[in-house]
Design a protein around this motif. Structure first.
Motif, mmCIF file in Angstrom:
data_model
loop_
_atom_site.group_PDB
_atom_site.id
_atom_site.type_symbol
_atom_site.label_atom_id
_atom_site.label_comp_id
_atom_site.label_asym_id
_atom_site.label_seq_id
_atom_site.Cartn_x
_atom_site.Cartn_y
_atom_site.Cartn_z
ATOM 1 N N ILE A 47 0.861 -1.173 0.000
ATOM 2 C CA ILE A 47 0.000 0.000 0.000
ATOM 3 C C ILE A 47 0.903 1.229 0.000
ATOM 4 N N THR A 48 1.534 1.428 -1.146
ATOM 5 C CA THR A 48 2.401 2.581 -1.324
ATOM 6 C C THR A 48 1.928 3.308 -2.573
ATOM 7 N N LEU A 49 2.205 4.574 -2.623
ATOM 8 C CA LEU A 49 1.773 5.362 -3.766
ATOM 9 C C LEU A 49 2.857 5.326 -4.826
ATOM 10 N N VAL A 50 2.625 4.533 -5.852
ATOM 11 C CA VAL A 50 3.591 4.386 -6.927
ATOM 12 C C VAL A 50 2.878 4.456 -8.268
ATOM 13 N N ASP A 51 3.645 4.683 -9.298
ATOM 14 C CA ASP A 51 3.203 4.614 -10.674
ATOM 15 C C ASP A 51 2.019 5.534 -10.947
ATOM 16 N N LYS A 52 0.817 4.981 -11.151
ATOM 17 C CA LYS A 52 -0.328 5.794 -11.544
ATOM 18 C C LYS A 52 -1.060 6.413 -10.351
ATOM 19 N N THR A 53 -0.588 6.152 -9.154
ATOM 20 C CA THR A 53 -1.288 6.704 -8.004
ATOM 21 C C THR A 53 -1.170 8.223 -7.996
ATOM 22 N N ASN A 54 -2.114 8.850 -7.335
ATOM 23 C CA ASN A 54 -2.228 10.310 -7.245
ATOM 24 C C ASN A 54 -2.594 10.950 -8.577
ATOM 25 N N LYS A 55 -2.986 10.156 -9.533
ATOM 26 C CA LYS A 55 -3.451 10.679 -10.810
ATOM 27 C C LYS A 55 -4.975 10.589 -10.827
ATOM 28 N N THR A 56 -5.585 11.427 -11.614
ATOM 29 C CA THR A 56 -7.034 11.407 -11.748
ATOM 30 C C THR A 56 -7.437 10.244 -12.647
ATOM 31 N N PHE A 57 -8.447 9.502 -12.219
ATOM 32 C CA PHE A 57 -8.923 8.357 -12.985
ATOM 33 C C PHE A 57 -9.841 8.824 -14.116
ATOM 34 N N ASP A 58 -9.702 8.211 -15.273
ATOM 35 C CA ASP A 58 -10.534 8.524 -16.436
ATOM 36 C C ASP A 58 -11.771 7.625 -16.406
ATOM 37 N N TYR A 59 -12.934 8.221 -16.200
ATOM 38 C CA TYR A 59 -14.182 7.460 -16.127
ATOM 39 C C TYR A 59 -14.822 7.238 -17.498
ATOM 40 N N ASN A 60 -14.125 7.620 -18.583
ATOM 41 C CA ASN A 60 -14.648 7.344 -19.915
ATOM 42 C C ASN A 60 -14.393 5.878 -20.227
ATOM 43 N N GLY A 61 -15.408 5.191 -20.627
ATOM 44 C CA GLY A 61 -15.238 3.787 -20.983
ATOM 45 C C GLY A 61 -16.492 2.988 -20.722
ATOM 46 N N ARG A 62 -16.638 1.966 -21.541
ATOM 47 C CA ARG A 62 -17.799 1.090 -21.427
ATOM 48 C C ARG A 62 -17.337 -0.357 -21.542
ATOM 49 N N PHE A 63 -18.048 -1.207 -20.846
ATOM 50 C CA PHE A 63 -17.779 -2.642 -20.866
ATOM 51 C C PHE A 63 -19.091 -3.374 -21.062
ATOM 52 N N GLN A 64 -19.005 -4.682 -21.085
ATOM 53 C CA GLN A 64 -20.204 -5.530 -21.078
ATOM 54 C C GLN A 64 -20.081 -6.465 -19.889
ATOM 55 N N ASP A 65 -21.183 -6.626 -19.143
ATOM 56 C CA ASP A 65 -21.145 -7.637 -18.097
ATOM 57 C C ASP A 65 -21.249 -9.007 -18.767
ATOM 58 N N LEU A 66 -21.152 -10.065 -18.000
ATOM 59 C CA LEU A 66 -21.100 -11.405 -18.591
ATOM 60 C C LEU A 66 -22.435 -11.857 -19.184
ATOM 61 N N ASP A 67 -23.488 -11.046 -18.988
ATOM 62 C CA ASP A 67 -24.770 -11.313 -19.641
ATOM 63 C C ASP A 67 -24.942 -10.458 -20.886
ATOM 64 N N GLY A 68 -23.922 -9.652 -21.220
ATOM 65 C CA GLY A 68 -23.972 -8.822 -22.413
ATOM 66 C C GLY A 68 -24.557 -7.431 -22.199
ATOM 67 N N ASN A 69 -24.885 -7.077 -20.952
ATOM 68 C CA ASN A 69 -25.440 -5.756 -20.664
ATOM 69 C C ASN A 69 -24.336 -4.709 -20.603
ATOM 70 N N PRO A 70 -24.618 -3.490 -21.074
ATOM 71 C CA PRO A 70 -23.592 -2.437 -21.021
ATOM 72 C C PRO A 70 -23.335 -1.958 -19.593
ATOM 73 N N VAL A 71 -22.070 -1.657 -19.308
ATOM 74 C CA VAL A 71 -21.649 -1.114 -18.014
ATOM 75 C C VAL A 71 -20.763 0.091 -18.318
ATOM 76 N N SER A 72 -21.093 1.233 -17.722
ATOM 77 C CA SER A 72 -20.335 2.453 -17.946
ATOM 78 C C SER A 72 -19.470 2.771 -16.734
ATOM 79 N N LEU A 73 -18.215 3.139 -16.972
ATOM 80 C CA LEU A 73 -17.341 3.541 -15.877
ATOM 81 C C LEU A 73 -17.885 4.775 -15.157
ATOM 82 N N ALA A 74 -18.591 5.617 -15.878
ATOM 83 C CA ALA A 74 -19.144 6.842 -15.288
ATOM 84 C C ALA A 74 -20.094 6.528 -14.132
ATOM 85 N N ASP A 75 -20.697 5.348 -14.141
ATOM 86 C CA ASP A 75 -21.613 4.949 -13.058
ATOM 87 C C ASP A 75 -20.889 4.760 -11.722
#
Length: 191
Positions: A47-75
């Motif tokens: 639990i140390t702050l390395v690499d991408k830590t302290n950076k703002t996370f990009d909530y742009n992006g979409r996935f599909q759950d295992l049933d094929g439904n859309p999932v948005s990172l913005a949620d």
């Protein structure tokens, strides 16, 4: 030195390895051995702050759950999010999954905490079959629509924790046993 015995010994070792490799058994066996190693407690999350830590996370992006439904990172904005990038062909990924499953069971009812296991297999069906066979209950999505810059990684497994303010507060490439008291407290106490 009896070179005939040496050749025979190496031939048996190579034949055993070839059998495991070509039957596809090498991945679950290596994953199982690595999971046993994680169970010893010798490998824990740093639990140390390395690499991408302290950076703002990009909530742009979409996935599909295992049933094929859309999932948005913005949620997931405004929540603490445990994200793990994994694939069925990755022995270290398979090794840490039982430990992530146990962590999830212990903290899943925590308010404002979400889990997002992102499968990177080419075929979503492989990921779904693996999760179903193992009986894991954590939320799984498939990355068939791609990964944004915040989720790009040099290797898998990769684990991130995003704070409710949208900051990457934990980033680790490589396997670990996340089911520790220290890491549970770290997750639950994100503000």
């Amino acid at each position: 030195m009896d070179w005939k015995k040496e050749i025979k010994s190496w031939g048996i070792i190579l034949a055993a390895f070839a059998f495991l490799y070509f039957t596809g058994l090498i991945t679950p066996i290596m994953g199982g051995l690595q999971s046993l190693l994680l169970s010893t407690g010798l490998i824990k999350p740093k639990i140390t702050l390395v690499d991408k830590t302290n950076k703002t996370f990009d909530y742009n992006g979409r996935f599909q759950d295992l049933d094929g439904n859309p999932v948005s990172l913005a949620d997931y904005k405004g929540k603490t999010v445990f994200i793990n990038l994994w694939a069925t062909w990755c022995p270290p990924c398979r090794a840490e999954m039982p430990h992530i499953s146990e962590l999830y069971k212990k903290v899943k009812d925590t308010e404002n905490l979400e889990f997002l296991m992102i499968a990177l297999d080419k075929e979503m069906e492989k990921s779904k079959d693996f999760i179903d066979k193992k009986g894991f209950s954590f939320p799984v999505v498939h990355a068939n629509l791609g990964l944004n810059a915040s989720l790009q990684s040099q290797s898998i497994p990769t684990t991130l924790v995003i704070s409710p303010s949208g900051e990457i507060v934990f980033y680790q490439e490589g396997m670990s046993n996340f089911d520790t008291e220290e890491f549970r407290c770290f997750l639950i106490n994100q503000k």
